[in-house]
Design a protein around this motif. Structure first.
Motif, mmCIF file in Angstrom:
data_model
loop_
_atom_site.group_PDB
_atom_site.id
_atom_site.type_symbol
_atom_site.label_atom_id
_atom_site.label_comp_id
_atom_site.label_asym_id
_atom_site.label_seq_id
_atom_site.Cartn_x
_atom_site.Cartn_y
_atom_site.Cartn_z
ATOM 1 N N VAL A 168 -2.853 -0.326 -12.964
ATOM 2 C CA VAL A 168 -2.808 -0.289 -11.553
ATOM 3 C C VAL A 168 -1.562 0.661 -11.094
ATOM 4 O O VAL A 168 -1.534 1.315 -10.004
ATOM 5 N N ARG A 169 -0.444 0.280 -11.944
ATOM 6 C CA ARG A 169 0.776 0.874 -11.472
ATOM 7 C C ARG A 169 1.204 2.400 -11.841
ATOM 8 O O ARG A 169 2.030 3.229 -11.448
ATOM 9 N N LEU A 207 1.387 6.329 -11.951
ATOM 10 C CA LEU A 207 1.751 6.994 -10.642
ATOM 11 C C LEU A 207 1.156 8.534 -10.655
ATOM 12 O O LEU A 207 0.990 8.954 -9.671
ATOM 13 N N ASN A 248 -6.165 9.196 -10.483
ATOM 14 C CA ASN A 248 -7.223 8.783 -9.890
ATOM 15 C C ASN A 248 -8.491 9.671 -9.967
ATOM 16 O O ASN A 248 -9.583 9.084 -10.154
ATOM 17 N N LEU A 282 -8.288 -1.431 -6.525
ATOM 18 C CA LEU A 282 -6.675 -1.667 -6.775
ATOM 19 C C LEU A 282 -5.695 -0.792 -6.635
ATOM 20 O O LEU A 282 -4.747 -1.118 -5.866
ATOM 21 N N ARG A 283 -6.204 0.460 -6.824
ATOM 22 C CA ARG A 283 -5.362 1.643 -6.473
ATOM 23 C C ARG A 283 -5.547 2.285 -5.071
ATOM 24 O O ARG A 283 -5.057 3.115 -5.112
ATOM 25 N N ARG A 284 -6.578 1.724 -4.459
ATOM 26 C CA ARG A 284 -6.926 2.243 -3.195
ATOM 27 C C ARG A 284 -7.277 3.824 -3.396
ATOM 28 O O ARG A 284 -6.866 4.555 -2.479
ATOM 29 N N GLY A 299 -14.926 -3.684 -0.842
ATOM 30 C CA GLY A 299 -14.388 -4.795 0.195
ATOM 31 C C GLY A 299 -12.706 -4.396 0.365
ATOM 32 O O GLY A 299 -12.191 -4.590 1.415
ATOM 33 N N SER A 303 -17.330 -11.582 1.786
ATOM 34 C CA SER A 303 -15.781 -11.249 1.649
ATOM 35 C C SER A 303 -15.532 -9.640 2.100
ATOM 36 O O SER A 303 -14.636 -9.209 2.803
ATOM 37 N N GLY A 329 -13.912 -7.657 5.238
ATOM 38 C CA GLY A 329 -13.027 -6.701 5.147
ATOM 39 C C GLY A 329 -13.405 -5.267 5.772
ATOM 40 O O GLY A 329 -12.847 -4.766 6.770
ATOM 41 N N SER A 364 -13.934 -5.798 9.773
ATOM 42 C CA SER A 364 -12.680 -5.609 10.320
ATOM 43 C C SER A 364 -12.031 -4.250 10.622
ATOM 44 O O SER A 364 -11.392 -4.060 11.557
ATOM 45 N N ARG A 365 -12.018 -3.495 9.672
ATOM 46 C CA ARG A 365 -11.717 -1.970 9.509
ATOM 47 C C ARG A 365 -12.497 -1.049 10.450
ATOM 48 O O ARG A 365 -12.025 -0.232 11.360
#
Lengths: 650, 429
Positions: A342-343, A345, A350, A374-376, A404, A433, A437, A440-441
């Motif tokens: 996830v982290r 950089l 991606n 998680l990494r959007r 989501g 769920s 999400g 709402s966006r």
């Protein structure tokens, strides 16, 4: 006990006021002549001290004689130095040098310290003389000051003196030498710096100075310092090893990286872990293979350390190794690997994840889908949607979570379609769920497929649609939820009432919900619906800052008869406590007679009576209210507040 | 100073992703066993520690340290006998022995070669000199905030810690709290758009100048209360019993412009620096106070707004970040207010308050690995320069321009006089 503490606090406040003088007004330069006159007068020392502070800001050459005259005074010496040390005029240097020739002991040390801070080159001769002083404190000060001034002359004096420095002053004289060397190194005079570092390293000084000299030496030597760096890194001595790990992060260049990497194999597992962290901090991607090797083949400590720091230099090439551990490693390792994934950089990560998706299978594909969320990786959302109908349940679930997390209104139709296909409870929950999400966006614009879903034959789906519609918001969504109050299934009716009572779209400013809530509170089919609606309405009354106090009170009066249970009456108390009007206070006083809600009512009374903007409450009304509150409150602090205010009224 | 060291900068300045609450908050995902901090720790692997002026806040910090199995307190130093005994009792009580050694004079304690690290929690007056003495004595250092009293103190602290190769952690523990990390990460991930302004609460916008108390009581014996050591770097004053008990505010920020932005700013401005990726820099323009605010400007155009008013119900130490596409505000309540509820999607479990456990663990980990903790000496230096410069603007009530290379104010000799203050003899930095 409390009284003692209060007295102590008061005393401390008074003393603090004496120790610090507030400067609330704009400060203008004060008349220097008047300030000098104070210093030369018989004014009390306190006044002279503060005058020195002012001269530290506004003093000029003209102040120097008066300030210098205070230097022999042990109580005012430090105040005078504050002014002299900060003064730009060279006259301050002259005064401090003159004082250094006359003063002794602590006061001399003070003068030398100021000379050092001002880096007065003219004082070098005087300072060299002071190295011979019998007082080790003076010798130390002179050694430090020479180091601060720096340059060839000071450096020569210090390096010659170091071997014969008295034991008590040796560490500070060595510090002076180091300061000279550091300055040479910063100016590019590496050879001069190296000579001094070498001298300190070999001298009989305390270990910390030796350590500092080693650091300076390695950095000044550059690549030639690598052997000394390695010597430190693999040292058995904790301090030497420590400086090695610090300098391993500082010394630039790929040769250093390579040398440190090569050293890893000779180290114990824990030391390997520490060196791997240092290598990652260097930011040199050349070290990546050793990090990956530690994860795959190294001892456990090294593997964890490598995963923990992977974000600093890791790139797409790390994906296969980390993904393997994340999906098949032992639980703690798998977690560390997932966090590392996830982290990461690097910019190529991606695209590599998205490209790997079609080829991956099973758990690995599930992991990559989760990582997209998680990494959007928002660009990959359409790709994610392809897996909403994957035959593998784990993959489907990961895709739902991903959509989501980062999807928006455009994905609502896909999620609705997926929802219609599944009966699995876990998957439905995940889809609900995800719909919340994305809706709402997406806002009201994405509500159409949800309104269609609200017409489904499946009552479970109709309920999910109501929740998602409340997230999307807008008049059409509200209309659909209101209509669901008449749904054929009582469970859906309940969900509609619950959804209306917690309508989250821009609450509490979304005024469109107010009327439906009020209608439901008054005319709801079921008692539970009425209660839910009333609670929602009361939240609106309390939270909407746009309402005037008069409107709030009027609307509240309108629904007071609807509140039958203590729970709702408590909410009414809570609303009343926000309305600073006599009528609200009187209502709270009346409620205080009801044992079930007396505490909330009394707390409300205290809150209102504290407010300066409380209007329309006569002294008698306040007195009556506070008397009741003081009698009934169980919260001691609030009770004390009530008693205090009551006392004030009398 | 070596302020542009590549260490730290790399890890701080590259960010383009957004990670959820649990991931951003964790400073130490590495298992304790990998750092030699498992359940069974050999005495030789323990970090031997000493306490320096442990009062109310220090007592809290000490409690956190005592809960860490790989830290072992062996000594305490305080100028007040009653305090020394009180803290010794706390330490001995935890270890169930009578081993903690008490010192009045910090120099004797720092001369011990078995001590690896110190916790400094004196009054702010002593923070910088005590830190310098500690690192020069070869010990790592955790120091409560505010860590310095002026700009030169801040620069010297960073330079000295770097030269000595020691590990330093400033007591800005919100750097290791999940809700602040989450808010910062909203900025770094670009989810708020281009950052426009960062907002910090100073908790007090008044500046003070030193005073001189009336010597109302005879000075007690040094063994009971050592007034000379208590004053430390501060200019001489007659003994004051009450003064000794109000160390929290004594000469805070130096006697020239004490108080002001430093107290809470060292927390809130610090988080703003973090959000603006300004760990190795600070605002370069400081506007005069107006509308009960100080506005400073970073070189990248982002504004730092220091204000006590207008906060949401986010508790103490609030910060707010505003971008072109949204905003976020949080504080010690643990609540995170956002312009769009979708920004809270990844938040995870709510945390509240401002515990220092993570921050202390971060420090202890770095004592072992020799890495940089989150509030390291560079971070501390630049945050404190920003606070001190804002204080000077507050005091002088005029616009100041800071040269980011020399750390001097441009064309303002008067402002430059506030950059440092002489320490009382025999102390020096």
């Amino acid at each position: 006990m409390n009284a003692t503490r209060s007295i102590s606090l008061m005393l401390a406040t008074v003393v603090l006021a004496a120790l610090l003088l507030p400067y609330g007004r704009a400060c203008a330069a004060e008349d220097e002549t008047k300030l000098i006159a104070i210093l030369t007068s018989n004014a009390p020392k306190a006044e002279k001290a503060i005058t020195c502070k002012k001269l530290a800001i506004w003093g000029t050459k003209a102040s120097v004689p008066a300030l210098a005259a205070l230097l022999p005074d042990k109580e005012l010496h430090s105040w005078a130095r504050i002014a002299l040390e900060g003064m730009p005029d060279p006259a301050a240097d002259d005064a401090l040098r003159a004082a250094a020739g006359k003063l002794q002991g602590r006061l001399l040390i003070g003068a030398i310290n100021s000379i050092g801070e001002r880096r007065d080159e003219k004082a070098i001769g005087i300072l060299i003389e002071k190295l011979k002083d019998k007082d080790a404190g003076v010798v130390s000060a002179a050694g430090w000051a020479l180091g601060r001034i720096g340059g060839p002359k000071a450096a020569q004096a210090l390096t010659e003196f170091l071997p014969k420095a008295p034991a008590d002053a040796c560490a500070t004289v060595a510090e002076g030498c180091l300061l000279c060397a550091d300055r040479f190194a910063a100016e590019g005079k590496k050879d001069e710096a190296i000579k001094i570092y070498e001298l300190i390293r070999k001298a009989n000084v305390n270990k910390q100075r030796t350590i500092e000299a080693i650091r300076g030496l390695i950095l000044a030597k550059g690549d030639a310092g690598i052997p000394l760096l390695l010597e430190q890194v693999k040292s058995e001595d904790r301090q030497h090893r420590g400086i090695g790990l610090r300098v391993a992060r500082e010394l630039p260049g790929s040769k250093a990286t390579e040398a440190l990497m090569a050293e890893l194999k000779n180290m114990k597992p824990q030391q390997q872990a520490f060196l791997l962290m240092a290598l990652a901090d260097r930011g040199d991607r050349k070290a990546l293979p050793v990090l990956l090797n530690a994860i795959e083949n190294g001892p456990k400590e090294a593997g964890f350390a490598a995963m923990n720091v992977m974000e600093k230099i890791g790139d797409a090439s790390c994906l296969p190794v980390l993904a393997k551990i994340a999906t098949s490693g032992e639980q703690t390792q798998a977690k560390a690997a997932k966090v590392a994934l996830v982290r990461l950089l690097a910019e190529d990560v991606n695209p590599a994840i998205v490209a790997a998706l079609p080829k991956a299978s099973g758990k690995i594909r599930g992991l990559y889908l989760e990582l997209v969320g998680l990494r959007r990786v928002e660009a990959a959302v359409p790709e994610l949607c392809k897996y909403l109908s994957d035959p593998d349940a784990g993959v489907r679930l990961a895709a739902i979570k991903g959509v989501g997390a980062i999807g928006d209104g455009k994905q609502v139709p896909d999620l609705v379609a997926a929802l219609k296909k599944t009966q699995d409870a876990k998957e439905r929950t995940a889809l609900e769920s995800a719909l919340s999400g994305t809706a709402s966006r997406g806002g009201p614009a994405c509500a159409a497929p949800l309104r269609e879903l609200a017409k489904s034959d499946d009552s479970g789906l109709r309920s999910i649609a109501l929740h998602a519609l409340s997230c999307a918001g807008g008049p059409e969504a509200l209309k659909t939820v209101k209509a669901a109050l008449d749904d054929k299934d009582p469970a859906v009716q309940d969900e509609a009432a619950r959804t209306l009572s917690t309508w989250p779209n821009q609450w509490p400013e979304d005024a469109s919900i107010v009327e439906p809530l009020l209608t439901l509170a008054k005319q709801g089919k079921k008692e539970t619906h009425k209660i839910l609606a009333l609670r929602g309405y009361l939240q609106y009354l309390r939270g909407n800052k746009k309402l005037s106090n008069d409107d709030r009170l009027a609307k509240l009066n309108d629904v007071v008869p609807l509140a039958k249970r203590p729970d709702e009456k408590r909410l009414i108390c809570s609303v009343l406590s926000t309305i600073p009007q006599g009528a609200a206070l009187e209502k709270l006083t009346a409620y205080a007679a009801d044992a079930a809600i007396a505490q909330e009512a009394c707390l409300g009374i205290v809150d209102l009576c504290k407010r300066r903007d409380l209007k329309g409450a006569s002294k008698d009304v306040r007195k009556k209210a506070l008397t009741i509150a003081a009698q009934k409150l169980k919260n001691r602090r609030a009770q004390k507040d009530a008693q205090g205010m009551l006392k004030g009224l009398k | 100073m070596a302020k542009r060291s590549p260490i730290g900068r790399r890890s701080f300045l590259r960010r383009g992703l957004f990670f959820g609450g649990a991931v951003v908050a964790a400073p130490h995902l590495i298992p304790a066993s990998a750092l030699g901090a498992g359940n069974a720790i050999a005495p030789s692997e323990r970090i031997v520690m000493a306490g320096f002026g442990i009062g109310n806040r220090g007592g809290y910090d000490l409690g956190c340290f005592l809960n860490e199995p790989d830290a072992r307190f062996v000594a305490i130093c305080d100028v007040r006998k009653s305090r020394r005994e009180q803290v010794k009792k706390m330490i001995d009580g935890k270890y169930k022995n009578n081993d903690c050694v008490m010192y009045r004079d910090y120099r004797e304690m720092l001369a011990r070669t078995d001590i690896d690290a110190c916790l400094i929690a004196t009054g702010p007056n002593w923070h910088a000199p005590a830190t310098m003495a500690t690192v020069k004595a070869g010990k790592d250092c955790y120091c409560e905030k505010p860590c310095t009293k002026n700009i030169v103190d801040s620069l010297r602290l960073a330079e000295t810690v770097q030269r000595t190769g020691r590990v330093f952690q400033g007591g800005m523990q919100r750097r290791n709290l999940s809700h602040f990390a989450y808010a910062v990460n909203l900025v770094h991930s670009g989810r708020l758009g281009k950052l426009q302004s960062v907002h910090a609460q100073p908790r007090g916008m008044k500046t003070y100048m030193s005073g001189w108390p009336k010597g109302s009581a005879p000075e007690p014996p040094k063994e009971v209360e050592d007034w000379d050591l208590w004053l430390g770097p501060a200019a001489w004053r007659p003994y004051s019993k009450g003064g000794m008990r109000s160390a929290f505010n004594f000469e805070k920020g130096g006697g020239l412009v004490g108080g002001g932005v430093l107290e809470w700013g060292s927390h809130c401005v610090d988080i703003c620096q973090w959000a603006n990726k300004a760990d190795l820099s600070e605002p370069i323009i400081y506007n005069p106070p107006g509308n009960k605010e100080i506005t400073a400007e970073y070189a990248n155009g982002v504004k730092l707004v220091i204000r006590d008013h207008g906060w949401m119900k986010s508790g103490s130490c609030p910060v707010r970040f505003e971008g072109t596409e949204g905003w976020v505000e949080t504080g010690d309540s643990g609540d995170i207010y956002v312009s769009d509820p979708a920004l809270l999607k990844d938040r995870g479990t709510k945390s509240r308050g401002y515990p220092a456990n993570n921050h202390i663990r971060d420090f202890l980990n770095c004592v072992k690995t020799r890495g940089l903790p989150r509030a390291n000496h560079f971070v501390t230096c630049h945050t404190h320069i920003a606070c001190n410069a804002a204080n000077i603007a507050l005091f002088l009530k005029r616009k100041l321009k800071l040269d980011p290379k020399t750390y001097r104010f441009i064309d303002d000799d008067e402002a430059n006089r506030f950059r440092s203050e002489a320490l009382r003899e025999p102390l020096r930095l």
